[in-house]
Design a protein around this motif. Structure first.
Motif, PDB file in Angstrom:
ATOM      1  N   LEU A 166      -6.760 -15.998  26.877  1.00  0.00           N
ATOM      2  CA  LEU A 166      -8.142 -16.504  26.742  1.00  0.00           C
ATOM      3  C   LEU A 166      -9.222 -15.620  27.077  1.00  0.00           C
ATOM      4  CD1 LEU A 166      -9.538 -19.091  25.732  1.00  0.00           C
ATOM      5  CD2 LEU A 166      -9.365 -19.838  28.403  1.00  0.00           C
ATOM      6  N   GLY A 167      -8.935 -14.825  28.370  1.00  0.00           N
ATOM      7  CA  GLY A 167      -9.998 -14.192  29.010  1.00  0.00           C
ATOM      8  C   GLY A 167     -10.372 -12.753  28.466  1.00  0.00           C
ATOM      9  N   PHE A 168      -9.703 -12.468  27.260  1.00  0.00           N
ATOM     10  CA  PHE A 168      -9.735 -11.000  26.949  1.00  0.00           C
ATOM     11  C   PHE A 168     -10.141 -10.990  25.573  1.00  0.00           C
ATOM     12  CE2 PHE A 168      -6.446 -11.738  30.107  1.00  0.00           C
ATOM     13  CZ  PHE A 168      -6.984 -10.766  30.967  1.00  0.00           C
ATOM     14  N   VAL A 169     -10.935  -9.729  25.245  1.00  0.00           N
ATOM     15  CA  VAL A 169     -11.536  -9.591  23.716  1.00  0.00           C
ATOM     16  C   VAL A 169     -10.512  -8.851  22.838  1.00  0.00           C
ATOM     17  CG1 VAL A 169     -13.054  -8.363  22.352  1.00  0.00           C
ATOM     18  CG2 VAL A 169     -13.911  -9.771  24.332  1.00  0.00           C
ATOM     19  N   SER A 170      -9.669  -8.095  23.572  1.00  0.00           N
ATOM     20  CA  SER A 170      -8.914  -7.122  22.895  1.00  0.00           C
ATOM     21  C   SER A 170      -7.563  -6.753  23.793  1.00  0.00           C
ATOM     22  CB  SER A 170      -9.512  -5.880  22.333  1.00  0.00           C
ATOM     23  OG  SER A 170      -9.917  -4.936  23.281  1.00  0.00           O
ATOM     24  N   ASP A 171      -6.673  -6.216  23.246  1.00  0.00           N
ATOM     25  CA  ASP A 171      -5.497  -5.778  24.078  1.00  0.00           C
ATOM     26  C   ASP A 171      -5.823  -4.585  25.000  1.00  0.00           C
ATOM     27  OD1 ASP A 171      -4.105  -7.717  22.805  1.00  0.00           O
ATOM     28  OD2 ASP A 171      -2.480  -6.333  21.596  1.00  0.00           O
ATOM     29  N   HIS A 172      -5.357  -4.437  26.081  1.00  0.00           N
ATOM     30  CA  HIS A 172      -5.417  -3.454  26.879  1.00  0.00           C
ATOM     31  C   HIS A 172      -4.163  -3.264  27.847  1.00  0.00           C
ATOM     32  CE1 HIS A 172      -7.040  -6.265  29.955  1.00  0.00           C
ATOM     33  NE2 HIS A 172      -7.917  -6.487  29.227  1.00  0.00           N
ATOM     34  N   MET A 173      -4.020  -2.556  28.776  1.00  0.00           N
ATOM     35  CA  MET A 173      -2.954  -2.614  29.556  1.00  0.00           C
ATOM     36  C   MET A 173      -2.574  -3.851  30.235  1.00  0.00           C
ATOM     37  SD  MET A 173      -0.358  -0.881  29.910  1.00  0.00           S
ATOM     38  CE  MET A 173      -0.947   0.754  29.043  1.00  0.00           C
ATOM     39  N   GLU A 174      -3.509  -4.384  30.823  1.00  0.00           N
ATOM     40  CA  GLU A 174      -3.179  -5.803  31.484  1.00  0.00           C
ATOM     41  C   GLU A 174      -2.836  -6.753  30.451  1.00  0.00           C
ATOM     42  OE1 GLU A 174      -6.881  -5.970  33.572  1.00  0.00           O
ATOM     43  OE2 GLU A 174      -5.891  -5.274  35.698  1.00  0.00           O
ATOM     44  N   VAL A 175      -2.873  -6.570  29.498  1.00  0.00           N
ATOM     45  CA  VAL A 175      -2.423  -7.687  28.312  1.00  0.00           C
ATOM     46  C   VAL A 175      -0.913  -7.188  27.872  1.00  0.00           C
ATOM     47  CG1 VAL A 175      -2.447  -8.651  26.101  1.00  0.00           C
ATOM     48  CG2 VAL A 175      -4.767  -8.440  27.251  1.00  0.00           C
ATOM     49  N   ILE A 227      -6.879   0.101  24.861  1.00  0.00           N
ATOM     50  CA  ILE A 227      -8.198  -0.417  24.632  1.00  0.00           C
ATOM     51  C   ILE A 227      -9.244   0.663  23.803  1.00  0.00           C
ATOM     52  CG2 ILE A 227      -8.926   0.672  26.889  1.00  0.00           C
ATOM     53  CD1 ILE A 227     -10.662  -1.946  27.101  1.00  0.00           C
ATOM     54  N   ASN A 228      -8.891   2.199  24.252  1.00  0.00           N
ATOM     55  CA  ASN A 228      -9.868   2.893  23.100  1.00  0.00           C
ATOM     56  C   ASN A 228      -9.618   2.465  21.752  1.00  0.00           C
ATOM     57  OD1 ASN A 228     -11.053   3.622  25.737  1.00  0.00           O
ATOM     58  ND2 ASN A 228     -10.601   5.774  25.604  1.00  0.00           N
ATOM     59  N   GLU A 229      -8.446   2.858  21.439  1.00  0.00           N
ATOM     60  CA  GLU A 229      -8.286   2.587  19.858  1.00  0.00           C
ATOM     61  C   GLU A 229      -8.738   1.490  19.316  1.00  0.00           C
ATOM     62  OE1 GLU A 229      -7.527   4.361  16.443  1.00  0.00           O
ATOM     63  OE2 GLU A 229      -7.357   5.389  18.189  1.00  0.00           O
ATOM     64  N   GLN A 230      -8.631   0.235  20.125  1.00  0.00           N
ATOM     65  CA  GLN A 230      -9.228  -0.950  19.719  1.00  0.00           C
ATOM     66  C   GLN A 230     -10.480  -0.901  19.700  1.00  0.00           C
ATOM     67  OE1 GLN A 230      -7.754  -4.717  20.197  1.00  0.00           O
ATOM     68  NE2 GLN A 230      -5.549  -3.876  19.891  1.00  0.00           N
ATOM     69  N   ASN A 231     -11.222  -0.109  20.401  1.00  0.00           N
ATOM     70  CA  ASN A 231     -12.859   0.025  20.316  1.00  0.00           C
ATOM     71  C   ASN A 231     -13.242   0.724  19.329  1.00  0.00           C
ATOM     72  OD1 ASN A 231     -13.947  -1.798  22.668  1.00  0.00           O
ATOM     73  ND2 ASN A 231     -13.136  -0.299  24.113  1.00  0.00           N
ATOM     74  N   ARG A 232     -12.441   1.720  18.765  1.00  0.00           N
ATOM     75  CA  ARG A 232     -12.638   2.589  17.712  1.00  0.00           C
ATOM     76  C   ARG A 232     -12.665   1.634  16.435  1.00  0.00           C
ATOM     77  NH1 ARG A 232      -9.145   6.437  20.462  1.00  0.00           N
ATOM     78  NH2 ARG A 232     -10.614   7.983  21.306  1.00  0.00           N
ATOM     79  N   ALA A 233     -11.670   0.790  16.406  1.00  0.00           N
ATOM     80  CA  ALA A 233     -11.341  -0.226  15.293  1.00  0.00           C
ATOM     81  C   ALA A 233     -12.613  -1.127  15.166  1.00  0.00           C
ATOM     82  CB  ALA A 233     -10.239  -0.744  15.318  1.00  0.00           C
ATOM     83  N   LEU A 234     -13.037  -1.612  16.564  1.00  0.00           N
ATOM     84  CA  LEU A 234     -13.987  -2.489  16.568  1.00  0.00           C
ATOM     85  C   LEU A 234     -15.441  -1.890  16.124  1.00  0.00           C
ATOM     86  CD1 LEU A 234     -15.073  -5.292  17.263  1.00  0.00           C
ATOM     87  CD2 LEU A 234     -15.029  -4.438  19.681  1.00  0.00           C
ATOM     88  N   LYS A 235     -15.605  -0.903  16.533  1.00  0.00           N
ATOM     89  CA  LYS A 235     -17.063   0.097  16.146  1.00  0.00           C
ATOM     90  C   LYS A 235     -16.919   0.102  14.666  1.00  0.00           C
ATOM     91  CE  LYS A 235     -19.421   4.291  17.028  1.00  0.00           C
ATOM     92  NZ  LYS A 235     -19.500   4.954  15.756  1.00  0.00           N
ATOM     93  N   ALA A 236     -15.801   0.630  13.952  1.00  0.00           N
ATOM     94  CA  ALA A 236     -15.647   0.573  12.618  1.00  0.00           C
ATOM     95  C   ALA A 236     -16.034  -0.331  11.828  1.00  0.00           C
ATOM     96  CB  ALA A 236     -14.582   1.339  12.135  1.00  0.00           C
TER      97      ALA A 236
END
Length: 359
Positions: free
Chosen positions: A274-283, A55-64
Motif C-alpha cells: 500500500l505504501g509504495f508507488v513502484s517496485d524497488h528493493m524493499e518490495v 526502481i530506476n528502470e521503473q522510473n524510466r518507464a514511468l517517465k515515458a
C-alpha cells in the motif's frame, strides 16, 4: 492559471550494478556514520539481484508513460527526472532544465503519503539542488500534493486485490481440505515502517501515528471495501532499521503472518504494498522474498499485489494532478477517495516563488 514550463519526476534512486551498491548505500545513510561492513549486510539484498534495484528502470518507464499521456492531452511540458540518492541526481535534472530554458518546475514525487522522507526531505533536496547549482535566484520548484487517496493511485490497488481474491478462491487444483474461501483470507496492507516519533510529527492532529498512519488506514479501508468487502484486513509494516531501542511502527509483516498462522483462522494472506508507488528493493526483497517465505513456512498461501507502477489509471491520475496545478483547480473539484482528501498543496522552493502561485 499557474505557469510551469516543465515537470520534474522526483524519486529515491537505486544502484544499477554491483559497483554502485556501496556508494549508493553511503548516499542513503550519509551523516549516520555507518561503516561499510554494516552496509554490506544490506548490500546482500542488491547483490543477489545483480546489484540492480528495479526502481530506476521503473522510473524510466514511468517517465515515458507520463510523456506519452502529457502529449496525448496536448500539454506542452517536458519531463525531467532526478533522484535523491543515485544518478541522475536532482542537481543534474535542474541543470538540464535550466539549460533548456525551463525554470519553473512542477515536481511529481514518487511518494504518496505524508512523512519527513516523503515531504520534508524532498523539499530539502530541492533547496539543496538549487543552491548547489547556483540557480536559486532564477528557478523555482513546486510540487503536487500527496495523492494517497487519488483515484489514480487507489484503482490499481483495488484491481490487484480483486485479482488476488479471485486467484486464491478459484484454484480448482486444490483439494477440498486445501480449498480457500473468502472466509479463509486475511488482507495485509503493508507500508514502510518509520520511527513512531516521526509518524506522530507527520500530523499530530490525526491521533496516534499522525497523518502517516491515518492516511494509510483510510486508503486500506477504501481498497478493502471496494475489492474485498467482508474480508478482514490489517495495516502492517516492513523494512524497519536503525537503533533497536528506538520505537518504530509495528507490527512487522512477518510477525503478523506468523501470528495469523498460529491463530489457525486463515489459510491465505493477500499482501498489498500500500505504501509504495513502484517496485524497488524493499518490495522485491522484503515482500517477494522474506514475507512470501514466512507465509510458506507457516503453511499459508500468499499472493503479493502489484504496485501501481505504470498502470494506465495511475499514469492518468498523475497527469490529472499536474493539470490540477496548471489550472488552479479548487479543492471541491479535486478528486479524492477518502474523507481525508484532497490533501493541500505545498509551498514553492526557490526565490522565484513569489512569481508562482502557491496554494
Amino acid at each position: 492559471m499557474t505557469t510551469y514550463d516543465a515537470v520534474l519526476l522526483s524519486s529515491f534512486g537505486g544502484p544499477e550494478g554491483q559497483d554502485d551498491v556501496i556508494p549508493f548505500l553511503r548516499n542513503v545513510t550519509r551523516g549516520r556514520g555507518i561503516p561499510d561492513e554494516r552496509l554490506e549486510e544490506v548490500a546482500h539484498h542488491y547483490r543477489v539481484h545483480g546489484g540492480v534495484s528495479p526502481i530506476n528502470e521503473q522510473n524510466r518507464a514511468l517517465k515515458a508513460a507520463l510523456e506519452a499521456e502529457i502529449a496525448r492531452r496536448g500539454i506542452r511540458l517536458p519531463v525531467y527526472w532526478g533522484n535523491r540518492n543515485w544518478h541522475p541526481y536532482f542537481a543534474d535534472a535542474v541543470r538540464a532544465a535550466h539549460a533548456n530554458g525551463h525554470d519553473r518546475l512542477l515536481a511529481l514525487v514518487t511518494s504518496a503519503y505524508t512523512s519527513y522522507s516523503g515531504v520534508g526531505q524532498y523539499r530539502e533536496d530541492f533547496e539543496k539542488a538549487l543552491a548547489d547549482t547556483s540557480l536559486s535566484d532564477v528557478m523555482s520548484i513546486d510540487r503536487i500534493r500527496e495523492y494517497f487517496d487519488h483515484p489514480g493511485f487507489v484503482t490499481p490497488l483495488v484491481e490487484g486485490v480483486e485479482a488476488a481474491v479471485a486467484e486464491l478462491t478459484s484454484d480448482s487444483s486444490a483439494g477440498a481440505a486445501d480449498a480457500v474461501t473468502r472466509d479463509d483470507i486475511h488482507v495485509l496492507f503493508v507500508t514502510h515502517s518509520i520511527p513512531a516519533a516521526a509518524a506522530e510529527a507527520s500530523g499530530p492532529q490525526f491521533g496516534t501515528g499522525g497523518a502517516y498512519v491515518a492516511q494509510h488506514c483510510v486508503v486500506a479501508h477504501a481498497v478493502s471495501e471496494a475489492a474485498a468487502a467482508g474480508i478482514p484486513w490489517s495495516l502492517v509494516y516492513q523494512s524497519r532499521s536503525g537503533d533497536p531501542r528506538t520505537p518504530w511502527l509495528e507490527p512487522d509483516i512477518n510477525e503478523a503472518i506468523a501470528d495469523l498462522a498460529a491463530a489457525g483462522e486463515v489459510k491465505a494472506v493477500i499482501i498489498v504494498p500500500l505504501g509504495f508507488v513502484s517496485d524497488h528493493m524493499e518490495v522485491v526483497w522484503d515482500l517477494d522474498n522474506e514475507a512470501l517465505t514466512t507465509s510458506a513456512e507457516n503453511g499459508l498461501r500468499a499472493v503479493r499485489v502489484p504496485t501501481p507502477g505504470t498502470h494506465p489509471a495511475f499514469v492518468a491520475g498523475l497527469v490529472d494532478l499536474i493539470e490540477e496545478r496548471l489550472n488552479d483547480v479548487p479543492d471541491d473539484r479535486r478528486p479524492h477517495a477518502t474523507e481525508l482528501g484532497p490533501w493541500p498543496d505545498h509551498e514553492t522552493v526557490g526565490t522565484r516563488a513569489e512569481k508562482v502561485v502557491a496554494r
